[in-house]
Write an enzyme that holds these catalytic residues in place. Structure first.
Site, short mmCIF file in Angstrom:
data_model
loop_
_atom_site.label_atom_id
_atom_site.label_comp_id
_atom_site.label_asym_id
_atom_site.label_seq_id
_atom_site.Cartn_x
_atom_site.Cartn_y
_atom_site.Cartn_z
N ASP A 18 0.86 -1.19 0.00
CA ASP A 18 0.00 0.00 0.00
C ASP A 18 0.89 1.24 0.00
O ASP A 18 1.85 1.30 0.77
CB ASP A 18 -0.87 -0.05 1.26
CG ASP A 18 -1.76 1.18 1.40
OD1 ASP A 18 -1.99 1.86 0.39
OD2 ASP A 18 -2.22 1.43 2.54
N ASP A 22 -4.36 3.58 2.77
CA ASP A 22 -5.78 3.19 2.88
C ASP A 22 -5.95 1.71 3.22
O ASP A 22 -7.07 1.20 3.28
CB ASP A 22 -6.56 3.56 1.61
CG ASP A 22 -6.15 2.74 0.41
OD1 ASP A 22 -5.17 1.95 0.52
OD2 ASP A 22 -6.78 2.88 -0.65
N ASP A 26 -1.59 -1.12 -3.86
CA ASP A 26 -1.87 -0.35 -5.07
C ASP A 26 -0.67 -0.38 -6.02
O ASP A 26 0.38 -0.94 -5.70
CB ASP A 26 -2.27 1.09 -4.71
CG ASP A 26 -1.31 1.70 -3.70
OD1 ASP A 26 -0.09 1.54 -3.88
OD2 ASP A 26 -1.78 2.32 -2.71
N ASP A 186 -7.96 -16.08 -17.61
CA ASP A 186 -8.73 -16.60 -16.48
C ASP A 186 -9.78 -17.60 -16.94
O ASP A 186 -10.50 -17.35 -17.91
CB ASP A 186 -9.42 -15.39 -15.81
CG ASP A 186 -10.19 -15.76 -14.56
OD1 ASP A 186 -9.55 -16.08 -13.56
OD2 ASP A 186 -11.44 -15.73 -14.60
N GLU A 248 -5.44 -20.58 -17.83
CA GLU A 248 -5.92 -21.30 -16.65
C GLU A 248 -6.93 -22.33 -17.14
O GLU A 248 -8.07 -22.00 -17.47
CB GLU A 248 -6.58 -20.35 -15.64
CG GLU A 248 -6.92 -21.06 -14.34
CD GLU A 248 -7.94 -20.31 -13.48
OE1 GLU A 248 -7.91 -20.50 -12.25
OE2 GLU A 248 -8.79 -19.57 -14.01
C1 GLC Z 1 -10.24 -17.95 -11.74
C2 GLC Z 1 -9.61 -17.05 -10.70
C3 GLC Z 1 -10.48 -17.01 -9.48
C4 GLC Z 1 -11.82 -16.46 -9.88
C5 GLC Z 1 -12.43 -17.25 -11.05
C6 GLC Z 1 -13.56 -16.50 -11.68
O1 GLC Z 1 -10.29 -19.26 -11.33
O2 GLC Z 1 -8.30 -17.49 -10.41
O3 GLC Z 1 -9.93 -16.24 -8.46
O4 GLC Z 1 -12.70 -16.52 -8.79
O5 GLC Z 1 -11.50 -17.47 -12.07
O6 GLC Z 1 -13.09 -15.42 -12.41
#
Ligand code: GLC
Length: 472
Positions: A18, A22, A26, A186, A248
């Protein structure tokens, strides 16, 4: 390729540093801590989402893909971070959440046809959301039912709609133009759904999906992983040019090659679900190692138990050796390099899926808030007196120092890979003229032959829980 043997450091921006008191990390805070990354010797960092978000899923519910959440700073702060990183030779990866937006994204009202709606009143099928419950919820405004693979606040985009594809291609181009060197995609296996919305086979488990080879013969899933997915990834690739794309993908490893036709890397999540047992570790490594260099190894992240809590403090040093001496790319989650364990989380929780305890702030020094903030930290700083970067930096025997030495050694390991026969409880493999041996047991084992270039423990042979790297 710069990423072939790279080590990428995952920054969870809320909890890294930070700069304005706050209590929330960041971008300026990150810029001020880049020395830590260069001291460690990593090649790149990945920022979990920094876009405006109502925080139902802490940034993974994006309400503006090309903005910066004001809690994290401004676009200028981002540009400063990127140029400071590039000056140091660090690459910057962003998180791209392509599967869904926030329900508060203006698109949800302005372009309802960019989302997936039930043709009937109520859920049209049995699809389950990743965190449990039906993947369908009723939109109070229109009265229609929409699909959400994750929280109800995260409606899924309809990638069958070419306008969606173009809109997200523009997002990718925008961030490339701002200096991003790559993207972590993601939940990418969920990007495309069956247009007929057919039922999934009934036995599906909610998140996390079973990954082990036997359990993972995941049947056909209509709620994701559809054949058209690869074409959509090609569209992403077109916009991304030669920037790094790491996916992912929660699918069995034998499905990775399909994804790797377009993506550069796919995360290897096998370790997340493997007990610290030599046979299980070997089983996790073997199939992925066949995809030499295309698997990005992960031992923990913001979704799963922290390494220290999963493998136990006694195996933490060996886990570092394994993570950083396997072929290909490896990801280190912030805090693992100092052995940060799972924390207590928050009460009431911020994250309904129980992941607060993996997201406690970094511990930079022994002060009350670990140097993370001068204010009240959004999640408590767990145990800065116990472990922190400053103290470990000064201690040649520390875990941090082991990470640094492994990163230094890494470029000297040969690019080949071969699992070796070894004593029971030992995982051993060859990397060119180096051999790595990991003793997963509480018993003494013997060292393979060679000159020890790195060892996690003092003592003869391979002491309990110890690992060594040797040169022939
Ligand atoms: C991926 C992210 C996770 C998130 C999910 C939905 O698995 O790593 O944190 O909740 O996608 O976006």
């Amino acid at each position: 390729m710069w990423w072939s043997h790279a080590v990428v450091y995952q920054i969870y921006p809320r909890s890294f540093q930070d700069s304005d008191g706050d209590g929330v990390g960041d971008l300026r805070g990150i810029t001020s801590r880049l020395d830590h990354l260069t001291n460690l010797g990593v090649d790149a960092f990945w920022l979990s989402p920094i876009y405006p978000s109502p925080l139902a899923d802490f940034g993974y519910d994006v309400s503006d893909y090309t903005g910066i959440d004001p809690r994290f700073g401004t676009l200028e702060d981002f540009e400063e971070l990127v140029s400071a990183a590039h000056e140091r030779g660090l690459k910057v990866l962003l998180d791209l959440v392509l599967c869904h937006t926030s329900i508060e994204h203006p698109w949800f009202r302005e372009h309802p046809d960019w989302y997936i709606w039930s043709p009937v009143e109520g859920p049209p099928n049995n699809w389950v959301a990743a965190f449990g419950g039906s993947a369908w919820s009723r939109d109070e405004v229109s009265g229609r039912w929409y699909l959400h693979s994750f929280y109800p606040e995260q409606p899924d985009l309809d990638w069958h709609n070419p306008e969606v594809v173009r809109a997200l291609q523009d997002v990718v181009r925008c961030w490339r133009g701002r200096g991003a060197d790559g993207f972590r995609l993601d939940a990418i296996d969920r990007l495309v759904k069956d247009p007929q919305l057919r039922d999934d086979p009934p036995a599906r488990k909610p998140f996390p999906l079973p990954l082990h080879q036997d359990a993972a013969k995941l049947e056909m899933r209509y709620s994701g992983n559809q054949p058209e997915l690869i074409d959509k990834l090609r569209a992403v690739r077109e916009a991304a040019g030669d920037s790094l794309l790491v996916g992912e993908v929660f699918r069995p490893v034998d499905e990775y090659p399909r994804y790797l036709e377009v993506l550069d890397l796919v995360f290897g999540f096998e370790f997340l679900f493997s007990p610290w047992d030599a046979d299980r570790l070997r089983a996790a490594i073997a199939p992925a190692a066949e995809l030499l260099g295309r698997v990005a190894w992960v031992m923990s992240n913001h979704d799963f138990d922290r390494l220290a809590s999963r493998v136990g403090p006694e195996n933490l040093r060996s886990a570092a050796v394994l993570l950083l001496t396997l072929p290909g790319c490896s990801f280190v989650y912030q805090g693992d390099e100092i052995g940060l364990p799972n924390g207590p989380g928050a009460d009431p929780p911020y994250d309904r899926a129980g992941r607060d305890r993996l997201r406690h702030p970094m511990q930079w020094d022994a002060s009350e808030n670990g140097g993370f903030t001068t204010g009240e930290p959004w999640l408590p700083v767990i145990d800065p007196q116990e472990r922190n970067v400053e103290a470990q930096h000064a201690d040649s025997e520390s875990l941090l120092e082991l990470y640094r030495r492994l990163l230094e050694l890494r470029p000297r390991l040969g690019s080949g890979f071969r699992l070796l026969d070894s004593e029971p409880g030992v995982v051993a493999y060859e990397r060119g003229d180096h051999v790595v041996a990991v003793n997963t047991t509480p018993e003494q084992r013997s060292l393979p032959s060679g000159e020890v270039v790195l060892a996690t423990h003092d003592g003869e042979g391979l002491p309990p829980h110890a690992s060594a790297v040797l040169r022939n």
